[in-house]
Design an enzyme around this catalytic site. Structure first.
Site, mmCIF file in Angstrom:
data_model
loop_
_atom_site.group_PDB
_atom_site.id
_atom_site.type_symbol
_atom_site.label_atom_id
_atom_site.label_comp_id
_atom_site.label_asym_id
_atom_site.label_seq_id
_atom_site.Cartn_x
_atom_site.Cartn_y
_atom_site.Cartn_z
ATOM 1 N N LYS A 88 10.846 12.031 -48.333
ATOM 2 C CA LYS A 88 10.265 12.673 -49.632
ATOM 3 C C LYS A 88 10.423 11.583 -50.763
ATOM 4 C CE LYS A 88 11.674 17.015 -49.643
ATOM 5 N NZ LYS A 88 12.539 16.756 -48.267
ATOM 6 N N MET A 178 17.548 30.013 -58.323
ATOM 7 C CA MET A 178 19.007 29.973 -58.675
ATOM 8 C C MET A 178 19.456 31.105 -59.507
ATOM 9 S SD MET A 178 18.418 26.483 -60.047
ATOM 10 C CE MET A 178 20.069 25.937 -59.834
ATOM 11 N N MET A 344 19.269 29.042 -51.089
ATOM 12 C CA MET A 344 18.558 30.178 -51.071
ATOM 13 C C MET A 344 18.827 31.315 -50.288
ATOM 14 S SD MET A 344 16.786 29.113 -53.750
ATOM 15 C CE MET A 344 17.109 27.323 -54.253
ATOM 16 N N GLY A 381 17.446 23.542 -55.775
ATOM 17 C CA GLY A 381 16.138 23.029 -55.309
ATOM 18 C C GLY A 381 15.534 22.288 -55.995
ATOM 19 N N GLN A 382 15.532 22.372 -57.237
ATOM 20 C CA GLN A 382 14.582 21.426 -58.179
ATOM 21 C C GLN A 382 15.418 20.462 -58.899
ATOM 22 O OE1 GLN A 382 11.416 23.808 -59.752
ATOM 23 N NE2 GLN A 382 12.760 25.268 -59.811
HETATM 24 FE FE1 SF4 Z 1 15.105 13.528 -50.793
HETATM 25 FE FE2 SF4 Z 1 15.878 15.185 -52.696
HETATM 26 FE FE3 SF4 Z 1 17.064 12.971 -52.616
HETATM 27 FE FE4 SF4 Z 1 14.622 13.091 -53.453
HETATM 28 S S1 SF4 Z 1 16.200 14.103 -54.505
HETATM 29 S S2 SF4 Z 1 15.439 11.654 -51.995
HETATM 30 S S3 SF4 Z 1 13.740 14.870 -51.986
HETATM 31 S S4 SF4 Z 1 17.256 14.410 -51.012
#
Ligand code: SF4
Length: 756
Positions: A88, A178, A344, A381-382
């Protein structure tokens, strides 16, 4: 196989290789880190230091530009992630150029969104907010933000609504991911945020991964764990997850509890630790206090509380055998350094805070704390839920730097620091996420500004949430025109993406990193900060929101933080430009930042000679709680005999508004499926790719099945990135009574095959 725009063949296997690095390579036959293999030969003019847009790992990246366009993205070797990024991150190079960007404001006229000028759109927003506040009071309006806004943006929104408009109706999507971790830390240590750092993965000998799937969701962190395991064969990776995830497949031990029961596991581990002499009594005597949640109790009371959680007493309900529980308890306590990682699976639970209390508690009773590798660590997560929302207090119950709305002293401190009259901040806790959308449903909230998030897809019981938003004057600041939330907006404001503006992200290990503007936003899109400043002016709060540039807001916020234990006054813009982020506390410009909190010699607030000091608590002792297991309200029944759990996949992120538009990622992940165990599929007459119906107490939906021959009987899984499936329509909206975080991970459902 699919062709990328650069002519590279990409398949899901390639993408897994990118994500898993050598770990995946062992499985898939590759030998090196895939991201580098797939790197386009670069002909860039210059590389620019930046931060990935997506998850809370907060990877440092280098963005290669030519002629003002992004050509390439690679991991930053000098950043904490040591050059490792996942697929990603590498595909962020395509993100600013995807289809579907919103480039001009729109307002709803006769049921249709039509283009408007900024002045017209913002004039309408201000007019409606003013009218509703005048007629119904400040608590009839709300802000719903995001762990993806920059810190400057969340800070400004919080200040505008709490000290300007005078409502605490400020919440956002970090409530969904969270809030339980934050509450857990605050109850245990008196302060939020993890005490340790990612670097602890380089030192641990036991990794206790519970309710997390870092191989897919935080790949550079799992790669770090894998490298440690490869270099130290005695190290052990334990994965606790009802699903056999890709992380579970790469672990030494996989424990698969029945969904909703895993507090039984933590309590049983504590029981074994107490019974088998695995307590670190020196650490406990000096640094720990026990509490039943009401009052302090002693160690014998803790032991007595645990008696009913003997492994043999809980194994049937838990679905994990007593010998497995004992083995894991010994590994946890006896390893030289144990690092717990969770996300989560623990947080999105009606007992999320209790689970967070207890996993921290296991570290405290075993003394697995504060040494390199010995730490509890909640993954996030964010990219900016920690630094942007938790630290700024941009939630309905909180105020900046760990202060609380309900605390009179805290309100007075914040009023003084913001220079507003005493009594400005309301003592009334605002609406948390679930209750906010309920308040829209019955008219208690009549106008809301939603920024940088997509509750129409991400909220549980999502149909009800969308219907509630439809009743409200809804203003949505978004980069894309067609999200599930944008579709029900009354005013749609085009927002810039991360490198189209400037700001600071604070990732999961208390590290703030500067993101500089590299390209212009498309059309008339603006930064969220510019939108908030404009709104403040139009509502008459221009004098309150004096800081108007990202740097000025940062400097105000730095100064503000110096009046707390979060102190990061030493993180000037110059330092953030020059360095790869800094971890707070960082009280002055010569301070290097803090890798491990509460540890003498590392944390600037620990008294000399104390060794450890939990200065967030009045007695400077961390608290181990006695937390009884309470079954989830979502118990399987004959009518709803299966459990549904939801989550992410490697190639997609959150509600897919960004990653679904990147062709390589969309092709690699495809449409989200309802995953079902082979044995259940056989009983229900379901084959791979069949159309199926999922029904819960909250809704019904249709999708396609994916049969997993080795899947866990009784368990369904679906990822939530796909708006076409929109799995959250059937997900339960039960919440933890303390954190108010919904229990996405446990919903009782029925499944049936549909005729063609
Ligand atoms: Fe992958 Fe998360 Fe690192 Fe972005 S911040 S490169 S989505 S692990």
């Amino acid at each position: 196989m699919s062709k990328s725009e650069d002519g590279l063949d990409l398949s899901r296997r390639d993408l897994l290789r990118i994500a898993g690095g050598v770990a995946a390579a062992n499985v898939l036959g590759a030998a090196t880190w895939g991201a580098l293999e797939l790197m386009v030969p670069s002909t860039v003019d210059a590389w620019h230091k930046s931060v990935c847009r997506f998850c809370g790992t907060g990877c440092g990246i280098q963005i290669g530009m030519r002629d003002g366009r992004i050509l390439d993205v690679r991991g930053d070797e000098l950043a904490h992630n040591k050059g490792v990024i996942c697929v990603k991150g590498s595909m962020t190079r395509a993100l600013p150029y995807v289809e579907g960007r919103l480039t001009q404001p729109k307002v709803r006229r006769n049921g249709t969104l039509v283009e408007a000028s900024w002045d017209e759109a913002m004039g309408l927003v201000a007019e409606n907010f003013k009218k509703i506040i005048a007629e119904r009071g400040p608590d009839a309006v709300a802000f719903y933000g995001s762990g993806q806004l920059f810190t400057q943006e969340s800070y400004t929104a919080n200040k505008l609504f709490k000290a300007g408009i005078r409502t605490n109706n400020v919440d956002g999507n970090p409530r969904l991911c969270m809030a339980s971790a934050a509450n857990g830390y605050i109850q245990v240590y008196g302060k939020d945020e993890p005490p340790g750092s990612y670097v602890d993965a380089d030192h641990a000998d036991c990794f206790f991964i519970m309710g997390a799937n870092p191989f897919e969701c935080h790949p550079p962190i799992f790669e770090r764990i894998r490298r440690r395991r490869a270099a130290h064969p005695e190290a052990r990776i334990i994965c606790v997850d009802p699903r056999r995830t890709l992380t579970a497949e790469r672990s030494d031990l996989h424990l698969a509890p029945i969904p909703g029961t895993d507090l039984l596991l933590l309590n049983a581990m504590a029981q074994v630790i107490c019974e088998e002499g695995l307590l670190d009594t020196a650490f406990v005597d000096k640094h720990v206090r026990f509490s039943d949640g009401e009052e302090t109790v002693d160690l014998p009371a803790f032991r007595k509380f645990l008696e009913k959680y003997r492994p043999e007493a809980v194994e049937a309900e838990l679905g994990v055998t007593a010998p497995q529980i004992r083995e894991v308890a010994f590994l946890f306590a006896r390893s030289k350094a144990t690092m717990s990682l969770w996300t989560m699976g623990l947080n999105q639970r009606v007992q999320g805070v209790a689970l967070n209390n207890m996993i921290n508690g296991l570290h405290l009773i075993t003394g697995q704390f504060g040494r390199p590798g010995a730490t509890p660590f909640s993954l996030t997560g964010q990219p900016n839920a920690c630094g942007g929302v938790r630290d700024t207090g941009a939630l309905s119950h909180s105020l900046p730097n760990g202060r609380l709305v309900a605390n009179e002293k805290h309100r007075a401190e914040v009023e003084q620091l913001w220079g507003v009259p005493a009594g400005t901040i309301s003592p009334k806790v605002g609406y948390d996420a679930v209750s906010l959308f309920r308040a829209m449903e019955d008219g208690r909230v009549q106008a809301a500004l939603v920024m940088c998030t997509n509750p129409g897809q991400s909220m549980p019981a999502a149909d009800r949430c969308r219907a509630a938003m439809d009743k409200c004057f809804l203003v949505v600041a978004e980069a894309f025109a067609d999200s599930e939330t944008a579709q029900v907006a009354d005013v749609l404001l085009p927002a810039a993406l991360w490198i189209e503006k400037e700001g600071v992200f604070g990732q999961g290990e208390r590290r703030y990193q500067l993101v500089e503007k590299l390209i212009d936003p498309p059309g008339q899109a603006r930064s969220d900060l510019a939108i908030l400043v404009d709104l403040a002016d139009r509502l008459g709060y221009g004098a309150l929101i004096k800081a108007r540039t990202p740097k000025d807001v940062w400097d105000e916020w730095r100064e503000f933080s110096s009046h707390s234990y979060y102190n990061f006054k030493g993180m000037t813009y110059d330092r953030l430009r020059a360095e790869r982020g800094l971890q707070w506390p960082c009280p002055d410009e010569s301070h290097p930042g803090t890798v491990r909190r509460f540890v003498e010699g590392e944390d600037p607030f620990v008294t000399k000679g104390a060794g450890f000091e939990f200065y967030g608590q009045p007695d400077k002792r961390a608290v181990v709680f006695l937390r009884p297991y309470v079954p989830s309200p979502e118990k399987a029944t004959p009518d709803l005999p299966l459990y549904l759990t939801t989550g992410r996949v490697l190639e997609q992120w959150h509600t897919g508004t960004m990653t679904q538009r990147i062709p390589e990622l969309a092709k690699a992940a495809g449409d989200a499926r309802i995953e079902i165990a082979g044995s259940d599929a056989w009983k229900l007459g379901i084959k791979d790719d069949d159309r199926v119906e999922v029904k819960s107490r909250y809704g019904v939906l249709q999708g396609r099945a994916r049969v997993l021959p080795q899947g866990r009987p009784g368990l369904l899984f679906a990822a939530f990135y796909d708006a076409k499936l929109l799995i959250n329509r059937v997900v339960a909206d039960n919440v933890d009574p303390t954190s108010k975080q919904p229990e996405y991970k446990v919903t009782a459902v029925a499944l049936r095959r549909l005729e063609a």
